[in-house]
Design a protein around this motif. Structure first.
Motif, PDB file in Angstrom:
ATOM      1  N   VAL A 109       0.914  -0.937  -0.306  1.00 47.08           N
ATOM      2  CA  VAL A 109       0.351  -0.101   0.519  1.00 47.08           C
ATOM      3  C   VAL A 109       0.589   1.555  -0.317  1.00 47.08           C
ATOM      4  CG1 VAL A 109      -1.873  -1.399   1.307  1.00 47.08           C
ATOM      5  CG2 VAL A 109      -0.165  -0.089   2.065  1.00 47.08           C
ATOM      6  N   GLU A 110       0.217   2.449  -0.834  1.00 45.84           N
ATOM      7  CA  GLU A 110       0.629   3.745  -0.748  1.00 45.84           C
ATOM      8  C   GLU A 110       0.572   4.596   0.768  1.00 45.84           C
ATOM      9  OE1 GLU A 110       2.280   7.011  -3.431  1.00 45.84           O
ATOM     10  OE2 GLU A 110       1.010   5.508  -4.233  1.00 45.84           O
ATOM     11  N   ALA A 111       1.075   5.386   1.283  1.00 44.82           N
ATOM     12  CA  ALA A 111       0.497   5.755   2.552  1.00 44.82           C
ATOM     13  C   ALA A 111       0.013   7.519   1.391  1.00 44.82           C
ATOM     14  CB  ALA A 111       1.305   6.028   3.466  1.00 44.82           C
TER      15      ALA A 111
ATOM     16  N   LYS B 150       4.269  -4.456   1.538  1.00 41.92           N
ATOM     17  CA  LYS B 150       4.989  -3.363   1.602  1.00 41.92           C
ATOM     18  C   LYS B 150       4.225  -2.188   1.602  1.00 41.92           C
ATOM     19  CE  LYS B 150       9.099  -3.539  -0.062  1.00 41.92           C
ATOM     20  NZ  LYS B 150      10.737  -3.353  -0.887  1.00 41.92           N
ATOM     21  N   MET B 151       4.367  -1.626   2.800  1.00 40.26           N
ATOM     22  CA  MET B 151       4.392   0.096   2.944  1.00 40.26           C
ATOM     23  C   MET B 151       5.491   1.092   2.583  1.00 40.26           C
ATOM     24  SD  MET B 151       1.821   2.189   4.217  1.00 40.26           S
ATOM     25  CE  MET B 151       1.956   1.063   5.356  1.00 40.26           C
ATOM     26  N   SER B 152       4.309   1.568   1.470  1.00 40.78           N
ATOM     27  CA  SER B 152       4.877   3.183   0.721  1.00 40.78           C
ATOM     28  C   SER B 152       5.083   4.438   1.175  1.00 40.78           C
ATOM     29  CB  SER B 152       4.860   2.842  -0.876  1.00 40.78           C
ATOM     30  OG  SER B 152       6.193   1.699  -1.582  1.00 40.78           O
ATOM     31  N   VAL B 153       6.456   4.751   1.136  1.00 44.02           N
ATOM     32  CA  VAL B 153       5.848   6.354   1.809  1.00 44.02           C
ATOM     33  C   VAL B 153       6.281   7.237   1.073  1.00 44.02           C
ATOM     34  CG1 VAL B 153       5.956   7.736   3.710  1.00 44.02           C
ATOM     35  CG2 VAL B 153       5.556   5.090   4.189  1.00 44.02           C
ATOM     36  N   ASN B 154       5.891   8.144   0.847  1.00 36.74           N
ATOM     37  CA  ASN B 154       6.391   9.843  -0.334  1.00 36.74           C
ATOM     38  C   ASN B 154       7.259  10.568   0.467  1.00 36.74           C
ATOM     39  OD1 ASN B 154       5.207   9.492  -2.785  1.00 36.74           O
ATOM     40  ND2 ASN B 154       3.674   9.717  -1.464  1.00 36.74           N
ATOM     41  N   ILE B 155       8.512  10.953  -0.031  1.00 33.46           N
ATOM     42  CA  ILE B 155       9.336  11.910   0.208  1.00 33.46           C
ATOM     43  C   ILE B 155       9.842  12.817   0.157  1.00 33.46           C
ATOM     44  CG2 ILE B 155      11.831  11.734   1.823  1.00 33.46           C
ATOM     45  CD1 ILE B 155       9.759   9.335   3.704  1.00 33.46           C
ATOM     46  N   SER B 156       9.087  14.166   0.501  1.00 30.51           N
ATOM     47  CA  SER B 156       9.596  15.400   0.227  1.00 30.51           C
ATOM     48  C   SER B 156      11.553  15.761   0.001  1.00 30.51           C
ATOM     49  CB  SER B 156       9.090  16.652   0.909  1.00 30.51           C
ATOM     50  OG  SER B 156      10.000  16.208   2.625  1.00 30.51           O
ATOM     51  N   ALA B 157      11.291  16.533  -0.856  1.00 33.10           N
ATOM     52  CA  ALA B 157      12.280  17.177  -0.933  1.00 33.10           C
ATOM     53  C   ALA B 157      13.221  17.432  -0.115  1.00 33.10           C
ATOM     54  CB  ALA B 157      12.831  18.326  -2.460  1.00 33.10           C
TER      55      ALA B 157
ATOM     56  N   LYS C 249      12.486  -4.750   5.679  1.00 28.13           N
ATOM     57  CA  LYS C 249      12.287  -4.874   3.944  1.00 28.13           C
ATOM     58  C   LYS C 249      11.072  -4.843   3.927  1.00 28.13           C
ATOM     59  CE  LYS C 249      11.000  -9.447   5.341  1.00 28.13           C
ATOM     60  NZ  LYS C 249       9.914  -9.896   4.971  1.00 28.13           N
ATOM     61  N   ASN C 250      10.069  -4.239   4.179  1.00 32.19           N
ATOM     62  CA  ASN C 250       8.523  -3.921   4.449  1.00 32.19           C
ATOM     63  C   ASN C 250       8.863  -2.418   4.104  1.00 32.19           C
ATOM     64  OD1 ASN C 250       8.295  -6.317   6.620  1.00 32.19           O
ATOM     65  ND2 ASN C 250       6.657  -6.328   4.911  1.00 32.19           N
ATOM     66  N   LEU C 251       9.203  -1.482   3.971  1.00 35.12           N
ATOM     67  CA  LEU C 251       9.189  -0.099   3.658  1.00 35.12           C
ATOM     68  C   LEU C 251      10.049   0.434   2.445  1.00 35.12           C
ATOM     69  CD1 LEU C 251       8.774   2.002   4.931  1.00 35.12           C
ATOM     70  CD2 LEU C 251      10.894   2.250   5.723  1.00 35.12           C
ATOM     71  N   THR C 252       9.365   0.851   2.003  1.00 33.93           N
ATOM     72  CA  THR C 252       9.944   1.461   0.319  1.00 33.93           C
ATOM     73  C   THR C 252       9.558   3.112   0.677  1.00 33.93           C
ATOM     74  OG1 THR C 252       9.176  -0.730  -0.724  1.00 33.93           O
ATOM     75  CG2 THR C 252       8.986   2.136  -2.213  1.00 33.93           C
TER      76      THR C 252
END
Length: 206
Positions: free
Chosen positions: A65-67, A120-127, A151-154
């Protein structure tokens, strides 16, 4: 008033000037009000995460999933990121917001994993997050606190962030790889980078 005119000049790329007037007064006041409300939103826990499923098209199974952050505004209702993320980036509030999103997403991922869901958890990272000097430490601290397996984090970064400072990017990506965290490039192809960048950066997903 001078500060509002300064922000307006920056919107046009800098190296310019802008005279304060009634045409920017209302927008400026609205912007300042929103900024104050953003700070209060962090203090009062008004942000929530929604999770967009990532599905294996061969099996139909949910792989991860993507948060996605939302703001439960006390007056305007549920707000989507395009109405507040830009200001958060501009003012630096995105650093605190990003920390909150990462921690909340990791807590949720650990709960689902403990319930038997292999995702796996996907998290957007800002600049600003990616360029922050404590970025790697923040990641390690969150993983330690939430007990989430790396390993469960993207972590997702945009193409623009990735190529803005390649030396810094390669350094951070190496550290993330050593931690066992996957990295995804979002919006690849919308800028000026070529496919050769993908070999240099050794990312896991597009």
């Amino acid at each position: 008033n001078a500060d509002l005119a300064l922000y307006k000049a920056k919107e046009y790329g800098g190296n310019s000037y802008y005279l304060y007037g009634d045409e920017i007064k209302s927008k400026g006041l609205e912007k300042m009000l929103l900024l104050n409300q953003l700070r209060q939103a962090l203090e009062n826990d008004q942000f929530v995460l929604h999770y967009q499923p990532q599905i294996d098209i061969e099996t139909g199974n949910i792989m991860g999933v993507e948060a996605l952050v939302r703001w439960e505004h006390p007056e305007k209702g549920l707000l989507y990121p395009d109405s507040f993320i830009g200001l958060a980036e501009e003012t630096g509030i995105i650093i605190q917001m990003g920390e909150w999103i990462l921690k909340k997403a990791c807590i949720q991922a650990k709960e689902w994993l403990d319930q038997g869901y292999d995702i796996k958890m996907s998290v957007n990272i800002s600049a600003k997050q990616f360029q922050h000097r404590n970025f790697i430490k923040e990641i390690i601290d969150v993983l330690t606190e939430t007990k989430l397996n790396p390993k469960n984090l993207t972590l997702e970064i945009t193409e623009t962030i990735a190529i803005s400072d390649m030396d810094h990017t390669l350094n951070i990506l190496t550290k993330l790889k050593n931690l066992g965290i996957a990295v995804a490039i979002d919006d690849f192809g919308t800028g000026y980078s070529s496919l050769s960048y993908l070999n240099d950066m050794s990312v896991n997903e597009l």
